[in-house]
Write an enzyme that holds these catalytic residues in place. Structure first.
Site, PDB file in Angstrom:
ATOM      1  N   GLY A   1     -19.375 -15.262  61.641  1.00 45.80           N
ATOM      2  CA  GLY A   1     -19.615 -15.436  60.287  1.00 45.80           C
ATOM      3  C   GLY A   1     -20.218 -16.436  60.319  1.00 45.80           C
ATOM      4  O   GLY A   1     -21.337 -17.124  60.824  1.00 45.80           O
ATOM      5  N   CYS A   2     -19.943 -17.286  59.021  1.00 47.72           N
ATOM      6  CA  CYS A   2     -20.528 -18.588  58.733  1.00 47.72           C
ATOM      7  C   CYS A   2     -20.260 -19.710  59.816  1.00 47.72           C
ATOM      8  O   CYS A   2     -21.387 -20.812  59.666  1.00 47.72           O
ATOM      9  CB  CYS A   2     -20.005 -19.059  57.454  1.00 47.72           C
ATOM     10  SG  CYS A   2     -20.446 -18.150  56.073  1.00 47.72           S
ATOM     11  N   ALA A   3     -19.352 -19.566  60.484  1.00 51.77           N
ATOM     12  CA  ALA A   3     -19.115 -20.502  61.555  1.00 51.77           C
ATOM     13  C   ALA A   3     -20.210 -20.379  62.804  1.00 51.77           C
ATOM     14  O   ALA A   3     -20.129 -21.570  63.745  1.00 51.77           O
ATOM     15  CB  ALA A   3     -17.676 -20.512  62.140  1.00 51.77           C
TER      16      ALA A   3
END
Length: 355
Positions: free
Chosen positions: A142-144
């Site tokens: 995801g965003c990480a």
């Protein structure tokens, strides 16, 4: 003797051609949802509070008004992701002064579509990669993923000094737009997400052959227990459904500071040793929460706000857009990149400006 650290040799970003003005998306959402979802009027203020002016998408705005399923979304993902992979990679290779045939390893991060064979295999001939290329596709960050992928690539570079490691992250978040998903999380996602890609080349050893942007000094992650419900995807009949089950800004404000400080301590550093935090701008409220969590003056994360306004939240690539913006204005001596993602987790990387 310690093995040589990975050097970030180049960094490039790319966005698809279709521009979504936030005002146009808000108007379209009003037309599509207001009569069917009683909470829409109350939630619609999010289009004005995200800090986003425009975003980019792999499809024109009219495409998203159709009834779509997995076949249509996947076809759009494969076409758009392959094109963005190639565009960002070619720019990164040019800056590094390398040919695609000189790349030894590719780390590909993407969580917004399914590609088997994975993206780097699908563009293999188009790019001109070698047959013995090492491929490392990664899903689910995801965003990480922008920071986690950079960390993975740096470790692979350090494991084989002198080899060239390409890291590419492509996310097409807009393809998760759902006409049938009448939830708060879905409306927030409609106001927030854009599409984009970033690529960079890393190498450990052979310093002096190329002017580096920075050295990857240290990397680490922190995952909080019992937080699977904060962020992620539901895999449903019509496509991916976004999960925002808990408010992320208050969680970030309360928890990111101790997690980051714990990683700094592991690296033998303290907060005062960091000249600049480079953060994934998940939204205006998230940026404000991160400034508080990391004891920064409000307004410090100016590059983050500017990237969010121009591109929206593109998930994993977004923090690399911030890094690219920052390096063009002058890299600090030491910066720490951080991004939060499903798990719920935070990924961090310490960068030292190249001498």
């Amino acid at each position: 003797m310690r093995s040589p650290r990975a050097q970030l040799l180049s960094l490039a970003t790319a966005v698809p051609p279709h521009v979504l003005q936030q005002t146009d998306v808000a108007t379209l959402a009003q037309d599509l949802f207001a009569d069917r979802y009683s909470e829409f009027t109350r939630l619609s203020r999010v289009f004005n509070t995200t800090g986003i002016r425009k975003r980019h998408a792999v499809q024109p705005i009219e495409w998203y008004t159709q009834a779509l399923g997995w076949p249509e979304r996947t076809a759009a993902y494969l076409r758009g992701a392959e094109d963005l992979f190639v565009e960002a990679t070619r720019q990164a290779l040019q800056e590094a002064g390398l040919l695609a045939s000189e790349i030894d390893t590719v780390v590909t991060v993407s969580s917004t579509g399914i590609a088997t064979p994975s993206l780097e295999a699908r563009v293999h001939a188009r790019m001109g990669f070698r047959p013995n290329l090492m491929r490392v596709p990664v899903f689910g960050l995801g965003c990480a993923g922008g920071v986690s992928g950079l960390a993975i690539a740096s470790r692979l570079a350090e494991a084989r000094p002198g080899t060239n490691v390409l890291f590419v992250t492509v996310e097409l978040c807009t393809l998760a737009f759902r006409l049938d998903k009448l939830t708060k999380a879905s409306i927030v996602a409609t106001a927030l997400f854009g599409d984009g890609a970033a690529a960079c080349v890393l190498r450990a050893g052979q310093e002096g052959k190329h002017d580096a942007i920075a050295e990857v000094e240290a990397t680490g992650d922190h995952t909080w227990p019992d937080t699977l419900d904060i962020m992620g995807w539901d895999v449903e009949d019509a496509g991916l459904g976004v999960i925002f089950a808990r408010a992320i800004p208050p969680f970030a404000e309360a928890n990111v500071g101790p997690a980051v400080n714990g990683l700094l301590q592991q690296w033998g550093l303290a907060g005062e040793d960091v000249d600049r935090f480079i953060c994934h701008p998940g939204g205006t409220k998230v940026i404000t929460a991160l400034e508080r969590a990391l004891t920064m003056d409000q307004g410090t994360l100016d590059h983050e706000r500017a990237v969010l306004a121009e591109y929206g939240n593109m998930s994993a690539p977004t923090v690399l857009f911030v890094l690219d913006s920052l390096r063009r204005s002058g890299m600090p001596d030491r910066s720490v990149m951080t991004a939060m993602g499903p798990g719920f987790s935070a990924s961090c990387a310490s960068l030292r400006r190249a001498a």
